[in-house]
Design a protein around this motif. Structure first.
Motif, PDB file in Angstrom:
ATOM      1  N   PRO A   1     -21.934  11.933   0.452  1.00  0.00           N
ATOM      2  CA  PRO A   1     -21.282  11.675   1.742  1.00  0.00           C
ATOM      3  C   PRO A   1     -20.050  12.552   1.977  1.00  0.00           C
ATOM      4  O   PRO A   1     -19.747  12.911   3.117  1.00  0.00           O
ATOM      5  CB  PRO A   1     -20.896  10.191   1.656  1.00  0.00           C
ATOM      6  N   ILE A   2     -19.353  12.907   0.888  1.00  0.00           N
ATOM      7  CA  ILE A   2     -18.183  13.783   1.019  1.00  0.00           C
ATOM      8  C   ILE A   2     -18.617  15.186   1.427  1.00  0.00           C
ATOM      9  O   ILE A   2     -18.024  15.810   2.319  1.00  0.00           O
ATOM     10  CB  ILE A   2     -17.387  13.833  -0.309  1.00  0.00           C
ATOM     11  N   VAL A   3     -19.681  15.673   0.791  1.00  0.00           N
ATOM     12  CA  VAL A   3     -20.170  17.023   1.084  1.00  0.00           C
ATOM     13  C   VAL A   3     -20.692  17.110   2.522  1.00  0.00           C
ATOM     14  O   VAL A   3     -20.507  18.127   3.204  1.00  0.00           O
ATOM     15  CB  VAL A   3     -21.264  17.435   0.072  1.00  0.00           C
ATOM     16  N   GLN A   4     -21.317  16.044   3.003  1.00  0.00           N
ATOM     17  CA  GLN A   4     -21.776  16.024   4.401  1.00  0.00           C
ATOM     18  C   GLN A   4     -20.595  16.199   5.353  1.00  0.00           C
ATOM     19  O   GLN A   4     -20.662  16.947   6.331  1.00  0.00           O
ATOM     20  CB  GLN A   4     -22.509  14.718   4.698  1.00  0.00           C
ATOM     21  N   LYS A   5     -19.491  15.494   5.043  1.00  0.00           N
ATOM     22  CA  LYS A   5     -18.285  15.612   5.863  1.00  0.00           C
ATOM     23  C   LYS A   5     -17.691  17.024   5.776  1.00  0.00           C
ATOM     24  O   LYS A   5     -17.221  17.581   6.766  1.00  0.00           O
ATOM     25  CB  LYS A   5     -17.239  14.590   5.411  1.00  0.00           C
ATOM     26  N   ILE A   6     -17.699  17.586   4.564  1.00  0.00           N
ATOM     27  CA  ILE A   6     -17.160  18.938   4.374  1.00  0.00           C
ATOM     28  C   ILE A   6     -17.947  19.945   5.204  1.00  0.00           C
ATOM     29  O   ILE A   6     -17.368  20.827   5.863  1.00  0.00           O
ATOM     30  CB  ILE A   6     -17.198  19.329   2.872  1.00  0.00           C
ATOM     31  N   ARG A   7     -19.262  19.811   5.199  1.00  0.00           N
ATOM     32  CA  ARG A   7     -20.102  20.748   5.948  1.00  0.00           C
ATOM     33  C   ARG A   7     -19.911  20.584   7.457  1.00  0.00           C
ATOM     34  O   ARG A   7     -19.910  21.570   8.200  1.00  0.00           O
ATOM     35  CB  ARG A   7     -21.562  20.578   5.535  1.00  0.00           C
ATOM     36  N   GLU A   8     -19.737  19.350   7.895  1.00  0.00           N
ATOM     37  CA  GLU A   8     -19.426  19.122   9.316  1.00  0.00           C
ATOM     38  C   GLU A   8     -18.093  19.774   9.674  1.00  0.00           C
ATOM     39  O   GLU A   8     -17.945  20.391  10.735  1.00  0.00           O
ATOM     40  CB  GLU A   8     -19.351  17.613   9.601  1.00  0.00           C
ATOM     41  N   TYR A   9     -17.126  19.617   8.774  1.00  0.00           N
ATOM     42  CA  TYR A   9     -15.782  20.168   8.995  1.00  0.00           C
ATOM     43  C   TYR A   9     -15.836  21.691   9.094  1.00  0.00           C
ATOM     44  O   TYR A   9     -15.196  22.292   9.976  1.00  0.00           O
ATOM     45  CB  TYR A   9     -14.882  19.737   7.841  1.00  0.00           C
ATOM     46  N   LYS A  10     -16.632  22.308   8.238  1.00  0.00           N
ATOM     47  CA  LYS A  10     -16.755  23.770   8.262  1.00  0.00           C
ATOM     48  C   LYS A  10     -17.377  24.250   9.571  1.00  0.00           C
ATOM     49  O   LYS A  10     -16.971  25.282  10.122  1.00  0.00           O
ATOM     50  CB  LYS A  10     -17.600  24.238   7.069  1.00  0.00           C
ATOM     51  N   LYS A  11     -18.366  23.503  10.066  1.00  0.00           N
ATOM     52  CA  LYS A  11     -18.991  23.870  11.347  1.00  0.00           C
ATOM     53  C   LYS A  11     -17.979  23.778  12.486  1.00  0.00           C
ATOM     54  O   LYS A  11     -17.950  24.621  13.382  1.00  0.00           O
ATOM     55  CB  LYS A  11     -20.177  22.939  11.629  1.00  0.00           C
ATOM     56  N   ILE A  12     -17.129  22.727  12.413  1.00  0.00           N
ATOM     57  CA  ILE A  12     -16.094  22.562  13.444  1.00  0.00           C
ATOM     58  C   ILE A  12     -15.112  23.731  13.399  1.00  0.00           C
ATOM     59  O   ILE A  12     -14.749  24.297  14.435  1.00  0.00           O
ATOM     60  CB  ILE A  12     -15.360  21.218  13.250  1.00  0.00           C
ATOM     61  N   LEU A  13     -14.687  24.122  12.201  1.00  0.00           N
ATOM     62  CA  LEU A  13     -13.751  25.247  12.061  1.00  0.00           C
ATOM     63  C   LEU A  13     -14.363  26.537  12.590  1.00  0.00           C
ATOM     64  O   LEU A  13     -13.689  27.327  13.276  1.00  0.00           O
ATOM     65  CB  LEU A  13     -13.359  25.421  10.587  1.00  0.00           C
ATOM     66  N   ALA A  14     -15.651  26.745  12.276  1.00  0.00           N
ATOM     67  CA  ALA A  14     -16.323  27.962  12.744  1.00  0.00           C
ATOM     68  C   ALA A  14     -16.432  27.980  14.267  1.00  0.00           C
ATOM     69  O   ALA A  14     -16.222  29.027  14.910  1.00  0.00           O
ATOM     70  CB  ALA A  14     -17.713  28.058  12.106  1.00  0.00           C
ATOM     71  N   GLN A  15     -16.743  26.809  14.859  1.00  0.00           N
ATOM     72  CA  GLN A  15     -16.877  26.734  16.315  1.00  0.00           C
ATOM     73  C   GLN A  15     -15.529  26.910  17.002  1.00  0.00           C
ATOM     74  O   GLN A  15     -15.430  27.524  18.074  1.00  0.00           O
ATOM     75  CB  GLN A  15     -17.499  25.390  16.711  1.00  0.00           C
ATOM     76  N   ILE A  16     -14.460  26.378  16.379  1.00  0.00           N
ATOM     77  CA  ILE A  16     -13.105  26.558  16.926  1.00  0.00           C
ATOM     78  C   ILE A  16     -12.753  28.048  16.975  1.00  0.00           C
ATOM     79  O   ILE A  16     -12.216  28.547  17.972  1.00  0.00           O
ATOM     80  CB  ILE A  16     -12.074  25.768  16.085  1.00  0.00           C
ATOM     81  N   ASP A  17     -13.081  28.766  15.875  1.00  0.00           N
ATOM     82  CA  ASP A  17     -12.803  30.221  15.850  1.00  0.00           C
ATOM     83  C   ASP A  17     -13.598  30.955  16.929  1.00  0.00           C
ATOM     84  O   ASP A  17     -13.086  31.860  17.591  1.00  0.00           O
ATOM     85  CB  ASP A  17     -13.155  30.787  14.467  1.00  0.00           C
ATOM     86  N   GLU A  18     -14.857  30.526  17.089  1.00  0.00           N
ATOM     87  CA  GLU A  18     -15.711  31.168  18.088  1.00  0.00           C
ATOM     88  C   GLU A  18     -15.174  30.919  19.500  1.00  0.00           C
ATOM     89  O   GLU A  18     -15.118  31.846  20.329  1.00  0.00           O
ATOM     90  CB  GLU A  18     -17.146  30.640  17.961  1.00  0.00           C
ATOM     91  N   ASP A  19     -14.792  29.656  19.790  1.00  0.00           N
ATOM     92  CA  ASP A  19     -14.247  29.328  21.110  1.00  0.00           C
ATOM     93  C   ASP A  19     -12.938  30.078  21.367  1.00  0.00           C
ATOM     94  O   ASP A  19     -12.687  30.563  22.488  1.00  0.00           O
ATOM     95  CB  ASP A  19     -14.016  27.822  21.225  1.00  0.00           C
ATOM     96  N   LYS A  20     -12.101  30.164  20.333  1.00  0.00           N
ATOM     97  CA  LYS A  20     -10.818  30.863  20.478  1.00  0.00           C
ATOM     98  C   LYS A  20     -11.054  32.334  20.808  1.00  0.00           C
ATOM     99  O   LYS A  20     -10.361  32.926  21.654  1.00  0.00           O
ATOM    100  CB  LYS A  20     -10.003  30.721  19.190  1.00  0.00           C
ATOM    101  N   ASN A  21     -12.046  32.900  20.176  1.00  0.00           N
ATOM    102  CA  ASN A  21     -12.380  34.299  20.429  1.00  0.00           C
ATOM    103  C   ASN A  21     -12.871  34.505  21.870  1.00  0.00           C
ATOM    104  O   ASN A  21     -12.504  35.475  22.543  1.00  0.00           O
ATOM    105  CB  ASN A  21     -13.449  34.762  19.436  1.00  0.00           C
ATOM    106  N   LEU A  22     -13.690  33.549  22.351  1.00  0.00           N
ATOM    107  CA  LEU A  22     -14.188  33.632  23.724  1.00  0.00           C
ATOM    108  C   LEU A  22     -13.049  33.504  24.733  1.00  0.00           C
ATOM    109  O   LEU A  22     -13.000  34.217  25.739  1.00  0.00           O
ATOM    110  CB  LEU A  22     -15.226  32.531  23.977  1.00  0.00           C
ATOM    111  N   ILE A  23     -12.129  32.595  24.454  1.00  0.00           N
ATOM    112  CA  ILE A  23     -10.982  32.391  25.351  1.00  0.00           C
ATOM    113  C   ILE A  23     -10.153  33.676  25.444  1.00  0.00           C
ATOM    114  O   ILE A  23      -9.651  34.046  26.511  1.00  0.00           O
ATOM    115  CB  ILE A  23     -10.112  31.214  24.852  1.00  0.00           C
ATOM    116  N   ASP A  24     -10.029  34.370  24.297  1.00  0.00           N
ATOM    117  CA  ASP A  24      -9.195  35.581  24.257  1.00  0.00           C
ATOM    118  C   ASP A  24      -9.899  36.819  24.827  1.00  0.00           C
ATOM    119  O   ASP A  24      -9.233  37.727  25.355  1.00  0.00           O
ATOM    120  CB  ASP A  24      -8.761  35.879  22.816  1.00  0.00           C
ATOM    121  N   THR A  25     -11.226  36.856  24.723  1.00  0.00           N
ATOM    122  CA  THR A  25     -11.912  38.123  25.037  1.00  0.00           C
ATOM    123  C   THR A  25     -12.908  38.059  26.192  1.00  0.00           C
ATOM    124  O   THR A  25     -13.238  39.103  26.773  1.00  0.00           O
ATOM    125  CB  THR A  25     -12.657  38.630  23.782  1.00  0.00           C
ATOM    126  N   ALA A  26     -13.429  36.868  26.520  1.00  0.00           N
ATOM    127  CA  ALA A  26     -14.479  36.782  27.548  1.00  0.00           C
ATOM    128  C   ALA A  26     -13.933  37.164  28.918  1.00  0.00           C
ATOM    129  O   ALA A  26     -12.805  36.809  29.281  1.00  0.00           O
ATOM    130  CB  ALA A  26     -15.071  35.382  27.577  1.00  0.00           C
TER     131      ALA A  26
END
Length: 358
Positions: free
Chosen positions: A43-68
């Motif tokens: 259950p901890i690893v499931q949360k960690i993997r969800e957290y990593k996806k959130i961090l990756a999506q935050i970076d992607e959204d931030k990049n779109l906000i800055d460059t799109a």
């Protein structure tokens, strides 16, 4: 924290790999140990993997906000970014708790011992109230309660009673009940209507497996005797009751609840192993007493942990300064709010200790 999360995920992958090795599968004890560890980490690893996806999506959204260049795409990214930041904040609170070292006893069954203290018959009556409270709470949790031994009074209380509670997570929740419970009420035997204060001690011990505690049979004195109490003529004719004395420690355990001498012996040995382990742990804790100050109460049976005030209909837990005006509900087994608050306080203290060590 990311380094810690990565280490947990690496360990999870390592165990998965090991469990795929036929050589380890053939080693029953090691295989069982690894399987349990994998289950606790999953259950901890499931949360960690969800957290990593959130961090990756935050970076992607931030990049779109800055460059799109497309304003609509920028707005959509900004909306998602704001939502993900809130979700990340929730994970930032939850993950450190999941990373706290788990109490190795949390999944174990427990032995509960309740003894009337100051207050005579009134204390014995309240010991009976607490036994019923824990029985009803256990029923709500789907746990099984089994009396090991009891010393009942003539008006329905117990001078002392010990019982087992078998079920998933029993110790993780009931461990906070160890200590002195104080009751303030007008006793049924009091004609003048004066409020009396009585006390009952509760000990909650994790059940010790045979591998946890080595008990030399030569260190035991086992006596049999005729059981007393309910049971009709049978209890007076058969020496089914068992008394076991652990000679090195002087611990004495007796059981007469079952008609079978063998079953009484099995129950008594469960309690004996738990009490011998508890004695060893308490002796060890005395040598490192400072650590106990960092817990939600020491769990010591001399420590007053809770007051049940009948005239005011309140229950106060002194360790966390929590007062609930729902005495009847609590005594009917509604302990969820109390125990949840104690778990939260315990986790907060452990987190503060963890932060100080970083």
């Amino acid at each position: 924290m990311l380094d810690k999360l990565q280490k947990v995920e690496d360990r999870f992958r390592e165990i998965e790999s090991q469990l795929g090795d036929p050589a380890i599968v053939s080693e029953v004890d090691r295989f069982t140990k690894l399987t349990r560890e994998l289950s606790s980490l999953e259950p901890i690893v499931q949360k960690i993997r969800e957290y990593k996806k959130i961090l990756a999506q935050i970076d992607e959204d931030k990049n779109l906000i800055d460059t799109a260049e497309d304003e609509e795409l920028k707005n959509l990214a900004a909306e998602e970014f704001a939502e993900l930041k809130k979700t990340k904040a929730d994970f930032d609170k939850e993950l450190p708790i999941l990373l706290l070292p788990k109490d190795p006893n949390d999944d174990k069954n427990v032995i509960v011992e309740i003894r009337g203290g100051v207050g005579g018959e009134e204390a014995a009556l309240f010991a009976g109230d607490l036994f019923r409270m824990y029985t009803r709470y256990s029923e709500r949790q789907g746990w099984k309660v089994d009396i090991v031994d009891s010393n009942a009074t003539t008006i329905g209380g117990f001078k002392e009673i010990s019982f087992t509670v078998d079920g998933v997570g029993a110790y993780s929740k009931l461990k906070y009940e160890s200590g002195t419970h104080r009751v303030q009420r007008v006793p049924v035997t009091e004609s003048s209507g004066r409020i009396h204060t009585s006390a009952v001690t509760v000990a909650v011990l994790p059940e010790a497996e045979e591998v946890d505690v080595e008990i030399n049979p030569a260190d035991l004195r086992i006596d049999t005797y005729c059981a007393s109490g309910a049971g009709g003529q049978y209890v007076n004719k058969t020496e089914s009751a068992i008394r076991i004395t652990h000679l090195p420690s002087g611990i004495v355990v007796q059981c007469q609840d079952e008609k079978s001498q063998l079953k009484n012996k099995e129950k008594a040995m469960r309690v004996l192993r738990a009490r011998v382990k508890d004695l060893a742990v308490r002796e060890q804790n005395e040598a490192i007493a400072a650590d106990r100050k960092n817990q939600v109460g020491s769990g010591d049976r001399s420590e007053r942990i809770r007051t049940y005030n009948f005239p005011q209909g309140r229950v106060t837990d002194h360790r966390i300064n929590l007062t609930l005006y729902k005495l009847d509900s609590v005594l009917n087994g509604d302990l969820d709010e109390l125990i949840s608050a104690l778990i939260t306080a315990d986790q907060s203290k452990k987190l503060s200790i963890s932060d100080d060590m970083i």
